[in-house]
Design a protein around this motif. Sequence first.
Motif, PDB file in Angstrom:
ATOM      1  N   ALA A  23      -4.829 -26.280   4.780  1.00 15.71           N
ATOM      2  CA  ALA A  23      -6.297 -25.586   3.903  1.00 15.71           C
ATOM      3  C   ALA A  23      -7.142 -26.847   4.023  1.00 15.71           C
ATOM      4  CB  ALA A  23      -5.762 -25.382   2.506  1.00 15.71           C
ATOM      5  N   LEU A  24      -6.747 -28.038   3.633  1.00 16.29           N
ATOM      6  CA  LEU A  24      -7.667 -29.181   3.722  1.00 16.29           C
ATOM      7  C   LEU A  24      -8.361 -29.152   4.959  1.00 16.29           C
ATOM      8  CD1 LEU A  24      -5.907 -31.806   1.559  1.00 16.29           C
ATOM      9  CD2 LEU A  24      -7.571 -30.201   0.628  1.00 16.29           C
ATOM     10  N   ALA A  25      -7.474 -29.030   6.150  1.00 12.10           N
ATOM     11  CA  ALA A  25      -8.025 -29.428   7.504  1.00 12.10           C
ATOM     12  C   ALA A  25      -9.164 -28.240   7.605  1.00 12.10           C
ATOM     13  CB  ALA A  25      -7.131 -29.242   8.388  1.00 12.10           C
ATOM     14  N   ALA A  26      -8.765 -26.922   7.240  1.00 11.07           N
ATOM     15  CA  ALA A  26      -9.848 -25.900   7.349  1.00 11.07           C
ATOM     16  C   ALA A  26     -11.217 -25.978   6.600  1.00 11.07           C
ATOM     17  CB  ALA A  26      -9.231 -24.532   6.600  1.00 11.07           C
ATOM     18  N   ARG A  27     -10.992 -26.646   5.276  1.00  9.46           N
ATOM     19  CA  ARG A  27     -12.133 -27.052   4.592  1.00  9.46           C
ATOM     20  C   ARG A  27     -12.868 -28.116   5.266  1.00  9.46           C
ATOM     21  NH1 ARG A  27     -14.415 -26.787  -0.902  1.00  9.46           N
ATOM     22  NH2 ARG A  27     -15.847 -28.308  -0.866  1.00  9.46           N
ATOM     23  N   ALA A  28     -12.319 -29.185   5.833  1.00 15.47           N
ATOM     24  CA  ALA A  28     -12.989 -30.289   6.691  1.00 15.47           C
ATOM     25  C   ALA A  28     -13.745 -29.500   7.675  1.00 15.47           C
ATOM     26  CB  ALA A  28     -12.098 -31.128   6.999  1.00 15.47           C
ATOM     27  N   ASP A  29     -13.046 -28.801   8.562  1.00 14.20           N
ATOM     28  CA  ASP A  29     -13.789 -27.852   9.542  1.00 14.20           C
ATOM     29  C   ASP A  29     -14.998 -27.244   9.413  1.00 14.20           C
ATOM     30  OD1 ASP A  29     -11.977 -28.982  11.483  1.00 14.20           O
ATOM     31  OD2 ASP A  29     -10.716 -27.199  11.553  1.00 14.20           O
ATOM     32  N   ASN A  34     -20.872 -26.572   8.813  1.00 14.92           N
ATOM     33  CA  ASN A  34     -22.147 -26.516   8.015  1.00 14.92           C
ATOM     34  C   ASN A  34     -22.923 -27.597   8.179  1.00 14.92           C
ATOM     35  OD1 ASN A  34     -21.354 -24.166   6.843  1.00 14.92           O
ATOM     36  ND2 ASN A  34     -20.436 -25.172   5.091  1.00 14.92           N
ATOM     37  N   ARG A  35     -22.545 -28.867   8.088  1.00  7.78           N
ATOM     38  CA  ARG A  35     -23.337 -30.117   8.322  1.00  7.78           C
ATOM     39  C   ARG A  35     -24.264 -29.946   9.589  1.00  7.78           C
ATOM     40  NH1 ARG A  35     -20.779 -34.969   8.204  1.00  7.78           N
ATOM     41  NH2 ARG A  35     -18.722 -33.928   8.483  1.00  7.78           N
ATOM     42  N   ALA A  36     -23.332 -29.766  10.654  1.00  9.17           N
ATOM     43  CA  ALA A  36     -24.072 -29.612  11.988  1.00  9.17           C
ATOM     44  C   ALA A  36     -25.010 -28.678  12.180  1.00  9.17           C
ATOM     45  CB  ALA A  36     -22.794 -29.355  12.884  1.00  9.17           C
ATOM     46  N   ARG A  37     -24.682 -27.375  11.492  1.00  7.11           N
ATOM     47  CA  ARG A  37     -25.810 -26.230  11.549  1.00  7.11           C
ATOM     48  C   ARG A  37     -27.013 -26.983  10.948  1.00  7.11           C
ATOM     49  NH1 ARG A  37     -23.801 -23.275   8.211  1.00  7.11           N
ATOM     50  NH2 ARG A  37     -25.321 -23.330   6.666  1.00  7.11           N
ATOM     51  N   GLU A  38     -26.685 -27.505   9.635  1.00  5.22           N
ATOM     52  CA  GLU A  38     -27.814 -28.169   9.072  1.00  5.22           C
ATOM     53  C   GLU A  38     -29.052 -29.100   9.764  1.00  5.22           C
ATOM     54  OE1 GLU A  38     -26.190 -29.398   5.439  1.00  5.22           O
ATOM     55  OE2 GLU A  38     -26.105 -27.185   4.645  1.00  5.22           O
ATOM     56  N   GLU A  67     -14.907 -32.201  16.504  1.00  3.87           N
ATOM     57  CA  GLU A  67     -15.395 -32.854  14.985  1.00  3.87           C
ATOM     58  C   GLU A  67     -16.761 -33.171  15.118  1.00  3.87           C
ATOM     59  OE1 GLU A  67     -12.705 -35.675  13.451  1.00  3.87           O
ATOM     60  OE2 GLU A  67     -10.846 -34.201  13.923  1.00  3.87           O
ATOM     61  N   TYR A  68     -17.335 -33.196  13.941  1.00  2.63           N
ATOM     62  CA  TYR A  68     -18.833 -33.663  13.875  1.00  2.63           C
ATOM     63  C   TYR A  68     -18.943 -34.751  12.849  1.00  2.63           C
ATOM     64  CZ  TYR A  68     -23.781 -33.597  12.617  1.00  2.63           C
ATOM     65  OH  TYR A  68     -24.941 -34.203  11.958  1.00  2.63           O
ATOM     66  N   GLU A  69     -19.422 -35.926  12.998  1.00  4.42           N
ATOM     67  CA  GLU A  69     -19.451 -36.911  12.201  1.00  4.42           C
ATOM     68  C   GLU A  69     -21.009 -37.333  12.088  1.00  4.42           C
ATOM     69  OE1 GLU A  69     -16.644 -39.937  13.009  1.00  4.42           O
ATOM     70  OE2 GLU A  69     -14.917 -38.882  12.601  1.00  4.42           O
ATOM     71  N   GLU A  70     -21.218 -37.928  10.772  1.00  8.21           N
ATOM     72  CA  GLU A  70     -22.503 -38.563  10.558  1.00  8.21           C
ATOM     73  C   GLU A  70     -22.148 -40.101  10.409  1.00  8.21           C
ATOM     74  OE1 GLU A  70     -24.694 -36.513   7.800  1.00  8.21           O
ATOM     75  OE2 GLU A  70     -24.789 -34.769   8.861  1.00  8.21           O
ATOM     76  N   LEU A  71     -22.326 -41.092  11.118  1.00  2.00           N
ATOM     77  CA  LEU A  71     -21.969 -42.380  10.911  1.00  2.00           C
ATOM     78  C   LEU A  71     -23.195 -43.236  11.242  1.00  2.00           C
ATOM     79  CD1 LEU A  71     -18.853 -42.279  13.076  1.00  2.00           C
ATOM     80  CD2 LEU A  71     -18.620 -42.301  10.618  1.00  2.00           C
ATOM     81  N   ALA A  72     -23.571 -44.126  10.051  1.00  3.71           N
ATOM     82  CA  ALA A  72     -24.704 -45.016  10.028  1.00  3.71           C
ATOM     83  C   ALA A  72     -25.888 -44.452  10.570  1.00  3.71           C
ATOM     84  CB  ALA A  72     -24.219 -46.231  10.982  1.00  3.71           C
ATOM     85  N   HIS A  73     -26.233 -43.173  10.145  1.00  3.85           N
ATOM     86  CA  HIS A  73     -27.393 -42.438  10.486  1.00  3.85           C
ATOM     87  C   HIS A  73     -27.181 -41.946  11.803  1.00  3.85           C
ATOM     88  CE1 HIS A  73     -28.839 -43.732   6.461  1.00  3.85           C
ATOM     89  NE2 HIS A  73     -28.663 -44.942   6.821  1.00  3.85           N
TER      90      HIS A  73
END
Length: 108
Positions: A23-29, A34-38, A67-73
């Motif tokens: 469930a936590l992994a699904a939430r992270a996905d 959402n963050r990638a779409r935005e 996976e999508y990440e935002e690291l140091a802008h």
Amino acid sequence: MRKPVPMKIRATLLILALTLPAALAARADSDDQNRAREAYERHEILPLSGILASVRKSYPGNVVNIEYEELAHRHIYEFEIVNPKGQVVEVDVDAATGKVIGAEAGED
């Protein structure tokens, strides 16, 4: 003397222990999506479909995770690929430029 834990409580705890990580992994996905779409809607990153096509040309095999990440802008897609030799290869791509910024082969 400690009382024994009833079987129903044990079973419930076991079910929670087994399902909570999924469930936590699904939430992270979902959060990644959402963050990638935005970021895409703000024109900060390229479409995933184009980046994925480019990665597949350079790194053949089956993409098993993204996976999508935002690291140091910086916006980064992390691809996990099982190559034809059965090795897991992790490929990091700058989502704004589409350029590979790192690749690492793991063990079989």
